[in-house]
Design a protein around this motif. Structure first.
Motif, mmCIF file in Angstrom:
data_model
loop_
_atom_site.group_PDB
_atom_site.id
_atom_site.type_symbol
_atom_site.label_atom_id
_atom_site.label_comp_id
_atom_site.label_asym_id
_atom_site.label_seq_id
_atom_site.Cartn_x
_atom_site.Cartn_y
_atom_site.Cartn_z
ATOM 1 N N SER A 165 0.346 9.046 7.100
ATOM 2 C CA SER A 165 -0.331 8.256 8.118
ATOM 3 C C SER A 165 0.154 6.813 8.137
ATOM 4 O O SER A 165 0.416 6.239 9.198
ATOM 5 C CB SER A 165 -1.849 8.281 7.876
ATOM 6 O OG SER A 165 -2.351 9.589 7.997
ATOM 7 N N PHE A 166 0.286 6.210 6.959
ATOM 8 C CA PHE A 166 0.661 4.797 6.889
ATOM 9 C C PHE A 166 2.084 4.560 7.374
ATOM 10 O O PHE A 166 2.361 3.554 8.023
ATOM 11 C CB PHE A 166 0.501 4.280 5.455
ATOM 12 C CG PHE A 166 -0.865 3.738 5.163
ATOM 13 C CD1 PHE A 166 -1.139 2.394 5.295
ATOM 14 C CD2 PHE A 166 -1.886 4.580 4.771
ATOM 15 C CE1 PHE A 166 -2.405 1.891 5.042
ATOM 16 C CE2 PHE A 166 -3.159 4.095 4.516
ATOM 17 C CZ PHE A 166 -3.420 2.739 4.655
ATOM 18 N N VAL A 186 5.824 2.628 12.479
ATOM 19 C CA VAL A 186 6.931 3.211 13.244
ATOM 20 C C VAL A 186 6.539 3.339 14.709
ATOM 21 O O VAL A 186 7.291 2.967 15.619
ATOM 22 C CB VAL A 186 7.328 4.588 12.666
ATOM 23 C CG1 VAL A 186 8.307 5.300 13.605
ATOM 24 C CG2 VAL A 186 7.945 4.425 11.290
ATOM 25 N N GLY A 187 5.331 3.866 14.957
ATOM 26 C CA GLY A 187 4.862 4.021 16.332
ATOM 27 C C GLY A 187 4.747 2.695 17.047
ATOM 28 O O GLY A 187 5.148 2.553 18.212
ATOM 29 N N ALA A 188 4.187 1.690 16.361
ATOM 30 C CA ALA A 188 4.029 0.373 16.973
ATOM 31 C C ALA A 188 5.384 -0.226 17.338
ATOM 32 O O ALA A 188 5.561 -0.799 18.426
ATOM 33 C CB ALA A 188 3.272 -0.552 16.027
ATOM 34 N N THR A 193 0.838 -1.205 0.000
ATOM 35 C CA THR A 193 0.000 0.000 0.000
ATOM 36 C C THR A 193 0.867 1.246 0.000
ATOM 37 O O THR A 193 0.629 2.195 -0.771
ATOM 38 C CB THR A 193 -0.932 0.006 1.232
ATOM 39 O OG1 THR A 193 -1.769 -1.151 1.200
ATOM 40 C CG2 THR A 193 -1.805 1.244 1.242
ATOM 41 N N ILE A 194 1.874 1.279 0.861
ATOM 42 C CA ILE A 194 2.761 2.440 0.952
ATOM 43 C C ILE A 194 3.480 2.690 -0.371
ATOM 44 O O ILE A 194 3.572 3.815 -0.849
ATOM 45 C CB ILE A 194 3.772 2.242 2.100
ATOM 46 C CG1 ILE A 194 3.049 2.267 3.452
ATOM 47 C CG2 ILE A 194 4.856 3.308 2.064
ATOM 48 C CD1 ILE A 194 3.928 1.897 4.630
ATOM 49 N N SER A 244 -3.271 11.199 -1.430
ATOM 50 C CA SER A 244 -2.288 10.114 -1.347
ATOM 51 C C SER A 244 -1.058 10.546 -0.552
ATOM 52 O O SER A 244 -0.486 9.745 0.196
ATOM 53 C CB SER A 244 -1.882 9.647 -2.751
ATOM 54 O OG SER A 244 -1.143 10.631 -3.439
ATOM 55 N N TYR A 245 -0.646 11.806 -0.687
ATOM 56 C CA TYR A 245 0.460 12.310 0.136
ATOM 57 C C TYR A 245 0.055 12.316 1.610
ATOM 58 O O TYR A 245 0.860 11.984 2.489
ATOM 59 C CB TYR A 245 0.857 13.719 -0.308
ATOM 60 C CG TYR A 245 1.717 13.744 -1.547
ATOM 61 C CD1 TYR A 245 3.020 13.246 -1.528
ATOM 62 C CD2 TYR A 245 1.241 14.275 -2.747
ATOM 63 C CE1 TYR A 245 3.814 13.262 -2.664
ATOM 64 C CE2 TYR A 245 2.030 14.297 -3.896
ATOM 65 C CZ TYR A 245 3.315 13.785 -3.848
ATOM 66 O OH TYR A 245 4.098 13.799 -4.980
#
Length: 417
Positions: free
Chosen positions: A354-355, A360-362, A61-62, A348-349
């Motif tokens: 967000s994606f 990264v946070g997790a 997706t990214i 999309s930007y």
């Protein structure tokens, strides 16, 4: 406003069919995580296998998000959605068939779900860009609130339905139902009529640069996306990762069942706020949205200070309401102030920020929880969340951005859309 006026956007035939398509497909999407998780575990009883599948989907997706934005601005967004939904139905149907017949392997599921993730990169920008083509400006907030209402509702219904099917016929059949919802959505989208598209003659690189220019030329836009790059990482890390961890460490105060109730309270708050937003108007969507975001702070702080289910229920409810105000306000701000010809690229930007932030946070918070007190981490996260939110709110272009004058009732599409 009369109660019946809260549904005015649905009186338009094209938006009504789009709403039906979105609701049906979203029901399938909300089933997918539960169905896919148990399908993978049927093949191999290892958490690492599930991690590989999820990582493949998210990474794809990214990688394709920016391409999805360009394609959605170049071609009919309805057609892009239909093609994406057909591919989603085929990929999920393929996994379902492999699981049902006993021929699935982790490698085959990883490969198919990577394709599915790439398809999602086209679905999201196309959907974001299509809404302002279907309703006038004065109904944008209501339309977004309606879609959010459906999304929150399916988030409650979908996982429960998937669980029932997994416990009965099996995970493969739950994935088959997911595939069927997308097939139905394709038929509903066929009833949507939008103006024809003028084919672009520029290169994809030129379109990406143009989308980036539209993105960076609006200070309020890149400030919010930058802020949420950090806020999303904190939210995923402190709430999604640390929350269950703290709950299991305090079974007498919270526990797994209590944490489930807290998440339900958050969802109920969001649903109720969508009903409010269908009837009222946000005169300053970003101002209201960022103030709403600040309601997440008490939930994070309470998680660390006093992780009791009875104390967390009201603050989680308020956090759900606040995040819904931001979500609707943000969508309205984008749809009103970004040219339709570039809206999908800008979206999309936004999605890319967000994606990237979420995994990264997790990862970071998972590591921090192993070396520091998770309750203190939750409190510190709440303070950081507040400071970042207020810093974004203090930017004049964010604070002052207001609604544009309503358009005439008839729909008007920008050239080339």
């Amino acid at each position: 406003m009369k109660l019946s006026d809260s549904w005015e956007a649905l009186r338009d035939k094209d938006f009504r069919w789009f709403f039906i398509a979105r609701t049906v497909s979203r029901t399938g999407s909300s089933m997918a995580p539960v169905a896919l998780a148990f399908a993978v575990l049927e093949v191999e009883q290892k958490a690492v296998a599930l991690g590989l599948v999820m990582a493949a989907r998210t990474t794809a997706t990214i990688v394709f998000l920016l391409v999805g934005g360009v394609v959605s601005d170049r071609f009919s967004r309805r057609v892009v959605l239909q093609v994406s939904h057909v591919l989603t139905a085929l990929t999920q149907g393929a996994v379902a068939w492999l699981v049902i017949t006993g021929n699935a392997t982790v490698a085959s599921i990883v490969a198919i779900e990577a394709i599915n993730g790439a398809v999602t990169a086209f679905t999201m920008p196309a959907m974001q860009g299509l809404v302002p083509q279907l309703v006038p400006n004065r109904l944008l907030q209501q339309a977004n609130a309606l879609m959010s209402f459906a999304m929150q509702g399916t988030t409650v219904i979908g996982p429960a339905l998937a669980g029932l099917i997994v416990a009965g016929p099996g995970a493969g059949w739950a994935l088959a139902v997911d595939a069927m919802t997308y097939a139905i959505a394709v038929l509903a989208l066929a009833r949507v009529t939008i103006p024809p598209v003028a084919r672009a003659t520029t290169s994809m690189l030129h379109d990406l640069r143009e989308g980036w220019s539209e993105f960076t030329s609006r200070q309020w836009l890149w400030v919010i996306v930058l802020a949420f790059g950090f806020l999303n990482a904190i939210h995923v890390g402190a709430w999604v990762v640390l929350g269950p961890f703290i709950a299991t460490r305090h079974p007498d105060l919270l526990g797994e069942r209590g944490w489930g109730l807290v998440l339900s309270a958050e969802a109920v708050g969001a649903v109720l706020m969508t009903v409010v937003l269908m009837r009222g108007q946000l005169r300053h969507p970003l101002r209201a949205g960022m103030l709403g975001v600040c309601l997440v702070v008490p939930a994070l702080v309470m998680l660390g200070v006093a992780p009791s289910v009875w104390l967390l229920l009201p603050v989680a409810f308020a956090a759900g309401m606040g995040m819904e105000v931001f979500g609707t306000g943000w969508n309205v701000a984008l749809m009103e102030n970004v040219p339709q010809r570039a809206l999908s690229r800008v979206a999309s930007y936004d999605a890319l920020g967000s994606f990237v932030a979420m995994p990264v946070g997790a990862t970071v918070f998972g590591w921090l929880a192993a070396v520091a007190d998770p309750r203190w981490l939750a409190v510190i996260s709440g303070v950081a969340y507040l400071l970042i939110s207020l810093a974004a709110l203090a930017v004049p272009s964010v604070w002052r951005l207001g609604r544009r004058l309503p358009e005439p009732a008839e729909r008007a599409a920008a050239p080339g859309v």
